[in-house]
Design a protein around this motif. Structure first.
Motif, short mmCIF file in Angstrom:
data_model
loop_
_atom_site.label_atom_id
_atom_site.label_comp_id
_atom_site.label_asym_id
_atom_site.label_seq_id
_atom_site.Cartn_x
_atom_site.Cartn_y
_atom_site.Cartn_z
N THR A 17 0.83 -1.19 0.00
CA THR A 17 0.00 0.00 0.00
C THR A 17 0.87 1.25 0.00
N LEU A 18 0.30 2.33 -0.53
CA LEU A 18 1.01 3.61 -0.51
C LEU A 18 1.22 4.08 0.92
N ARG A 19 0.25 3.81 1.77
CA ARG A 19 0.39 4.19 3.18
C ARG A 19 1.58 3.50 3.81
N GLY A 20 1.73 2.20 3.56
CA GLY A 20 2.86 1.47 4.12
C GLY A 20 4.19 1.93 3.56
N LEU A 22 4.95 4.97 2.30
CA LEU A 22 5.29 6.29 2.85
C LEU A 22 5.72 6.18 4.31
N SER A 23 5.05 5.31 5.05
CA SER A 23 5.44 5.12 6.45
C SER A 23 6.84 4.53 6.54
N LEU A 24 7.18 3.59 5.66
CA LEU A 24 8.52 3.00 5.67
C LEU A 24 9.57 4.04 5.30
N VAL A 25 9.29 4.89 4.32
CA VAL A 25 10.23 5.95 3.96
C VAL A 25 10.44 6.91 5.12
N ALA A 26 9.34 7.30 5.79
CA ALA A 26 9.47 8.20 6.93
C ALA A 26 10.25 7.54 8.07
N LEU A 27 10.00 6.24 8.30
CA LEU A 27 10.72 5.53 9.36
C LEU A 27 12.22 5.45 9.04
N THR A 28 12.55 5.15 7.79
CA THR A 28 13.97 5.07 7.41
C THR A 28 14.66 6.43 7.56
N THR A 29 13.99 7.48 7.11
CA THR A 29 14.57 8.82 7.24
C THR A 29 14.77 9.18 8.71
N ALA A 30 13.75 8.91 9.53
CA ALA A 30 13.86 9.22 10.96
C ALA A 30 14.96 8.40 11.61
N TYR A 185 6.72 6.09 13.51
CA TYR A 185 6.07 5.19 12.55
C TYR A 185 4.55 5.20 12.74
N ALA A 186 4.12 5.12 14.01
CA ALA A 186 2.69 5.11 14.28
C ALA A 186 2.04 6.43 13.87
N LEU A 187 2.68 7.54 14.21
CA LEU A 187 2.12 8.84 13.84
C LEU A 187 2.12 9.05 12.33
N THR A 188 3.17 8.55 11.66
CA THR A 188 3.22 8.69 10.21
C THR A 188 2.11 7.89 9.54
N ARG A 189 1.90 6.66 9.99
CA ARG A 189 0.80 5.87 9.43
C ARG A 189 -0.54 6.54 9.68
N LEU A 190 -0.71 7.09 10.87
CA LEU A 190 -1.96 7.77 11.18
C LEU A 190 -2.13 9.00 10.30
N ALA A 191 -1.06 9.79 10.17
CA ALA A 191 -1.15 11.01 9.37
C ALA A 191 -1.36 10.70 7.89
N VAL A 192 -0.61 9.70 7.38
CA VAL A 192 -0.77 9.33 5.98
C VAL A 192 -2.16 8.75 5.73
N ARG A 194 -4.91 9.50 7.33
CA ARG A 194 -5.86 10.61 7.31
C ARG A 194 -5.71 11.44 6.03
N ALA A 195 -4.46 11.59 5.57
CA ALA A 195 -4.25 12.37 4.35
C ALA A 195 -4.80 11.65 3.12
N LEU A 196 -4.72 10.32 3.10
CA LEU A 196 -5.20 9.55 1.96
C LEU A 196 -6.69 9.21 2.04
N ARG A 197 -7.32 9.53 3.15
CA ARG A 197 -8.75 9.23 3.27
C ARG A 197 -9.57 9.92 2.19
N PRO A 198 -9.32 11.22 1.90
CA PRO A 198 -10.08 11.83 0.79
C PRO A 198 -9.85 11.15 -0.55
N VAL A 199 -8.63 10.65 -0.77
CA VAL A 199 -8.35 9.95 -2.02
C VAL A 199 -9.17 8.67 -2.11
N ARG A 200 -9.23 7.93 -1.00
CA ARG A 200 -10.03 6.71 -1.00
C ARG A 200 -11.51 7.03 -1.22
N THR A 201 -11.98 8.10 -0.60
CA THR A 201 -13.36 8.51 -0.79
C THR A 201 -13.62 8.89 -2.25
#
Length: 463
Positions: A17-20, A22-30, A185-192, A194-201
């Motif tokens: 998934t795109l959410r996963g 993006l979360s992995l990229v954010a985790l690696t960067t952090a 990682y948890a906050l990134t998944r939550l933020a991503v 929420r950000a992708l929710r409009p796209v899914r809708t």
């Protein structure tokens, strides 16, 4: 080769998934950033603790130096009240000669040898010694001068407490790093999410709206720029889907409309042939009529499908040439007309040619001719003439004409002036004729000033 073999494994381990992702990229960067900060922090802490140890050693060396007398010809060590405390881990040298050393330290021990080297330099200096017990000891030398002789005081300090503090800070920073990475990682998944929710809708809405041919739109303004651009793209996609559906419906309606006449001829011939026994000649005539109608149906299908493909490819030409007179005479000869209606063709120029194929010309003129025969009282006239840069074909009848109120809707698909006039048309013939003519660079028009009856004009490029 090894890296190539590892690629499928990496792809299998990568998030789907795109959410996963993006979360992995954010985790690696952090993780990289926190690792760098942790290394820098612990390096600074170790240097600070070493400086603290050096300050402590210099302070003790200064205190011991106060008990060393260098005013005479020989170095003397004065006795003080805290002599035992000052003698702990202290070496005193007169030039390079050892005067005092800690009682528990042997002459050849690593500490004594290092203290001797520091004293021999004759300048303030420090060094770290690793003893056999895996302990680190810090030694600092301080020269004492004031007379003819020079003395050096060397003090030692066990670095175990400082190393313990550094290890504790390192362990604490690693635990804090792990907690921060988990939280990031948890906050990134939550933020991503929420950000992708409009796209899914929007995706769900696009699926629903495309299925029911809704007129809803995504690009209503407001929201992030990325979502607005996505909404515009989805709107364009929905418009293309609706256009394809409309084209499919139009093609289906046109096929059914055009195929109705030859099918009617086939059914009529079969009914006539079955009504009573027929001779061999009559049977052959029936077969010829059925074959001609079937060939006409095939021509109709080929013409409409070719036009549909040309529209998809945005082609605006119908290549080929057709002699106008033979095509029009052939159409009027095989046209089924009421007994009281006479259809004639009038073409003064026998060499008149249109810049389209004969089948295409027939498909353009056929709906107009069928309408003229349907509504004529006694006469239908088809006239071909040359125009500047093209060919014009007039189809005229002496019927009641088109009601004035209906002229504006004459070429709209599915519209009929009088649905209860007893004819079974679908209102697609005139729109089809105009669309085919326009695809070849021509036009179909209605002459509202002609009376009595109706006159339609087909203009096409010259051949």
């Amino acid at each position: 080769m090894r890296s190539v073999r590892h690629r499928p494994v990496l792809r299998a381990l990568a998030p789907r998934t795109l959410r996963g992702r993006l979360s992995l990229v954010a985790l690696t960067t952090a993780a990289l950033l926190i690792t760098a900060l942790t290394v820098v922090f612990n390096t600074v802490v170790e240097r600070h603790l070493r400086h603290q140890a050096d300050d402590e050693l210099r302070a003790r060396a200064t205190a011991v130096a106060a008990t060393v007398d260098t005013s005479g010809p020989h170095v003397r060590v004065l006795e003080t009240a805290n002599d035992q405390l000052l003698d702990t881990n202290v070496w005193i040298y007169a030039d390079k000669r050892l005067l005092e050393k800690p009682p528990a330290t042997a002459d050849g021990s690593p500490l004594t040898r290092t203290a001797g080297r520091l004293a021999a330099r004759g300048a303030p200096d420090c060094a770290t010694v690793h003893t056999e017990g895996q302990r680190s000891v810090r030694l600092c030398a301080r020269p004492v001068s004031g007379g003819d002789v020079t003395a050096t005081v060397v003090t030692a300090l066990d670095l175990a407490p400082y190393q313990s503090s550094a290890d504790t800070l390192l362990m604490g920073s690693l635990i804090l790093d792990a907690v921060m990475l988990v939280c990031a990682y948890a906050l990134t998944r939550l933020a991503v999410g929420r950000a992708l929710r409009p796209v899914r809708t929007m995706t769900d809405q696009a699926t629903q709206w495309s299925a029911v041919a809704s007129d809803e739109r995504f690009s209503t303004g407001g929201g992030p720029v990325e979502l607005a651009r996505l909404g515009t793209s989805l709107d364009a996609l929905l418009d293309r889907i609706r256009a394809v559906l409309r084209h499919e419906q139009q093609l289906t309606g046109e096929l059914s409309h055009e195929l109705r006449t030859p099918l009617t001829r086939i059914i009529a011939e079969l009914d006539w042939w079955r009504s009573r026994p027929r001779s061999a000649a009559e049977t052959r005539a029936t077969h010829e009529v059925i074959a001609e109608a079937a060939q006409s149906m095939r021509t109709i299908c080929d013409t409409l499908l070719l036009d549909a493909r040309e529209n998809v490819a945005e082609t605006s030409t119908a290549p080929g040439t057709a002699a106008v007179a033979p095509v029009l005479r052939h159409m009027t000869q095989r046209l089924t007309t009421p007994a009281q209606v006479n259809a004639t063709v009038e073409i003064g120029d026998a060499g008149l040619e249109a810049g389209v194929t004969p089948a295409f010309l027939e498909r353009v003129v056929s709906p107009l001719l069928a309408n003229a025969v349907r509504y004529a009282c006694s006469t239908v006239t088809v006239t071909g003439r040359r125009t500047p840069g093209g060919v014009a074909i007039d189809i005229t009848d002496d019927g009641s004409g088109v009601p004035e109120a209906f002229v504006g809707e004459l070429f709209q698909p599915g519209r009929r002036a009088d649905p209860d006039d007893g004819h079974h048309g679908a209102g697609l013939g005139l729109p089809l004729a105009r669309r085919l003519a326009r695809s070849a660079g021509g036009e179909v028009s209605y002459d509202a000033g002609h009376a009595p009856g109706a006159r339609f004009t087909v203009t096409l490029p010259a051949g």
